[in-house]
Every structure is written in C-alpha cells, then in structure tokens.
Design a protein around this motif. Structure first.
Motif, mmCIF file in Angstrom:
data_model
loop_
_atom_site.group_PDB
_atom_site.id
_atom_site.type_symbol
_atom_site.label_atom_id
_atom_site.label_comp_id
_atom_site.label_asym_id
_atom_site.label_seq_id
_atom_site.Cartn_x
_atom_site.Cartn_y
_atom_site.Cartn_z
ATOM 1 N N PRO A 16 27.596 100.322 -50.945
ATOM 2 C CA PRO A 16 26.487 101.022 -51.587
ATOM 3 C C PRO A 16 25.787 100.212 -52.673
ATOM 4 O O PRO A 16 24.588 100.289 -52.826
ATOM 5 N N ALA A 17 26.533 99.407 -53.431
ATOM 6 C CA ALA A 17 25.911 98.621 -54.498
ATOM 7 C C ALA A 17 25.462 97.268 -53.949
ATOM 8 O O ALA A 17 26.215 96.610 -53.250
ATOM 9 N N PRO A 18 24.229 96.844 -54.250
ATOM 10 C CA PRO A 18 23.785 95.531 -53.780
ATOM 11 C C PRO A 18 24.572 94.428 -54.482
ATOM 12 O O PRO A 18 24.952 94.575 -55.642
ATOM 13 N N PRO A 19 24.824 93.324 -53.789
ATOM 14 C CA PRO A 19 25.594 92.242 -54.411
ATOM 15 C C PRO A 19 24.812 91.610 -55.553
ATOM 16 O O PRO A 19 23.589 91.530 -55.509
ATOM 17 N N GLY A 20 25.542 91.171 -56.561
ATOM 18 C CA GLY A 20 24.910 90.517 -57.691
ATOM 19 C C GLY A 20 24.449 89.121 -57.324
ATOM 20 O O GLY A 20 24.846 88.565 -56.303
ATOM 21 N N ARG A 21 23.619 88.574 -58.166
ATOM 22 C CA ARG A 21 23.068 87.239 -57.920
ATOM 23 C C ARG A 21 24.168 86.183 -57.882
ATOM 24 O O ARG A 21 24.170 85.305 -57.022
ATOM 25 N N GLU A 22 25.130 86.277 -58.801
ATOM 26 C CA GLU A 22 26.222 85.307 -58.847
ATOM 27 C C GLU A 22 27.114 85.433 -57.625
ATOM 28 O O GLU A 22 27.548 84.435 -57.055
ATOM 29 N N ASP A 23 27.402 86.687 -57.233
ATOM 30 C CA ASP A 23 28.227 86.928 -56.055
ATOM 31 C C ASP A 23 27.552 86.361 -54.814
ATOM 32 O O ASP A 23 28.192 85.723 -53.980
ATOM 33 N N LEU A 24 26.268 86.592 -54.711
ATOM 34 C CA LEU A 24 25.510 86.100 -53.564
ATOM 35 C C LEU A 24 25.486 84.574 -53.555
ATOM 36 O O LEU A 24 25.635 83.954 -52.504
ATOM 37 N N SER A 25 25.346 83.985 -54.711
ATOM 38 C CA SER A 25 25.339 82.532 -54.824
ATOM 39 C C SER A 25 26.679 81.941 -54.369
ATOM 40 O O SER A 25 26.710 80.948 -53.632
ATOM 41 N N SER A 26 27.774 82.557 -54.767
ATOM 42 C CA SER A 26 29.089 82.052 -54.352
ATOM 43 C C SER A 26 29.306 82.260 -52.856
ATOM 44 O O SER A 26 29.924 81.414 -52.194
ATOM 45 N N ARG A 27 28.791 83.357 -52.307
ATOM 46 C CA ARG A 27 28.906 83.583 -50.858
ATOM 47 C C ARG A 27 28.079 82.564 -50.080
ATOM 48 O O ARG A 27 28.489 82.119 -49.008
ATOM 49 N N GLN A 81 16.803 85.065 -52.044
ATOM 50 C CA GLN A 81 15.389 84.849 -52.360
ATOM 51 C C GLN A 81 14.706 86.158 -52.737
ATOM 52 O O GLN A 81 13.881 86.203 -53.649
ATOM 53 N N GLU A 82 15.056 87.240 -52.036
ATOM 54 C CA GLU A 82 14.479 88.551 -52.354
ATOM 55 C C GLU A 82 14.870 88.998 -53.754
ATOM 56 O O GLU A 82 14.053 89.547 -54.493
ATOM 57 N N ILE A 83 16.129 88.735 -54.133
ATOM 58 C CA ILE A 83 16.580 89.093 -55.480
ATOM 59 C C ILE A 83 15.820 88.263 -56.514
ATOM 60 O O ILE A 83 15.371 88.793 -57.534
ATOM 61 N N GLU A 84 15.664 86.974 -56.235
ATOM 62 C CA GLU A 84 14.916 86.094 -57.142
ATOM 63 C C GLU A 84 13.481 86.591 -57.310
ATOM 64 O O GLU A 84 12.972 86.665 -58.423
ATOM 65 N N ASN A 85 12.836 86.931 -56.198
ATOM 66 C CA ASN A 85 11.445 87.396 -56.250
ATOM 67 C C ASN A 85 11.326 88.720 -56.989
ATOM 68 O O ASN A 85 10.382 88.923 -57.756
ATOM 69 N N SER A 86 12.281 89.630 -56.771
ATOM 70 C CA SER A 86 12.216 90.919 -57.457
ATOM 71 C C SER A 86 12.437 90.747 -58.963
ATOM 72 O O SER A 86 11.831 91.451 -59.768
ATOM 73 N N GLU A 87 13.279 89.797 -59.350
ATOM 74 C CA GLU A 87 13.493 89.542 -60.776
ATOM 75 C C GLU A 87 12.245 88.924 -61.409
ATOM 76 O O GLU A 87 11.913 89.219 -62.549
#
Length: 93
Positions: A16-27, A81-87
């Motif tokens: 339910p919770a979207p992954p954080g930027r750091e989590d996504l980066s490590s993945r 990239q979507e997270i970066e753009n939304s930020e």
C-alpha cells in the motif's frame, strides 16, 4: 557456479505504501548487479530462480531471466524518475 536470482517480491514496495526514494535507489543498484551478473555468465551456466515466499529454487533459462531482470530494472528506473519529477513539481509550487 550456479547463481540464484532473487525475484521482485511484494514486500519490496508493491504494498500500500509507495517505496521511498532511497529504497528505490538501492533496489535499482541491486537489479543492476543482477543484470550485470546474468549478462556475464557463460552460456553453459545454470541459473536458478527462487520460488516466491519460499526457500525452494527452480532451474530457469538464463536468457529469459536476463530479459526479465532488464525489464524489472527499466520499471524501477521509470518509477524512480516519476518520483524525481513529482518532487521537482512540488518544489516549484
């Protein structure tokens, strides 16, 4: 040397919770390593896929696993990239 390949799991951020930027980066880093390892394997090497939520491994096709891993990496990069753009749009407002 046989190499087990980790599949993307639901608890990795598909909940339910979207992954954080750091989590996504490590993945993304992890997936890049998987793609690199699979692409550098000799043709006759065996690759095993871990059964989801289990400690059981099954023999898998190396080229198929490489293709799937590249697709997962592309999806992760797109999500990042979507997270970066939304930020960036939040900062502009």
């Amino acid at each position: 040397m046989e190499m087990p390949v980790r599949e993307a799991r639901p608890e990795d951020g598909a909940g339910p919770a979207p992954p954080g930027r750091e989590d996504l980066s490590s993945r993304i880093k992890e997936q890049k390593i998987v793609v690199d390892e699979l692409s550098n394997l000799k043709k006759n090497r065996k690759v095993y896929r871990q059964q989801q939520n289990s400690n059981i491994f099954f023999l898998a096709d190396r080229t198929e696993m490489l293709s799937e891993s590249k697709n997962i990496l592309d999806e992760l990069k797109k999500e990042y990239q979507e997270i970066e753009n939304s930020e960036k749009t939040k900062i502009k407002k």
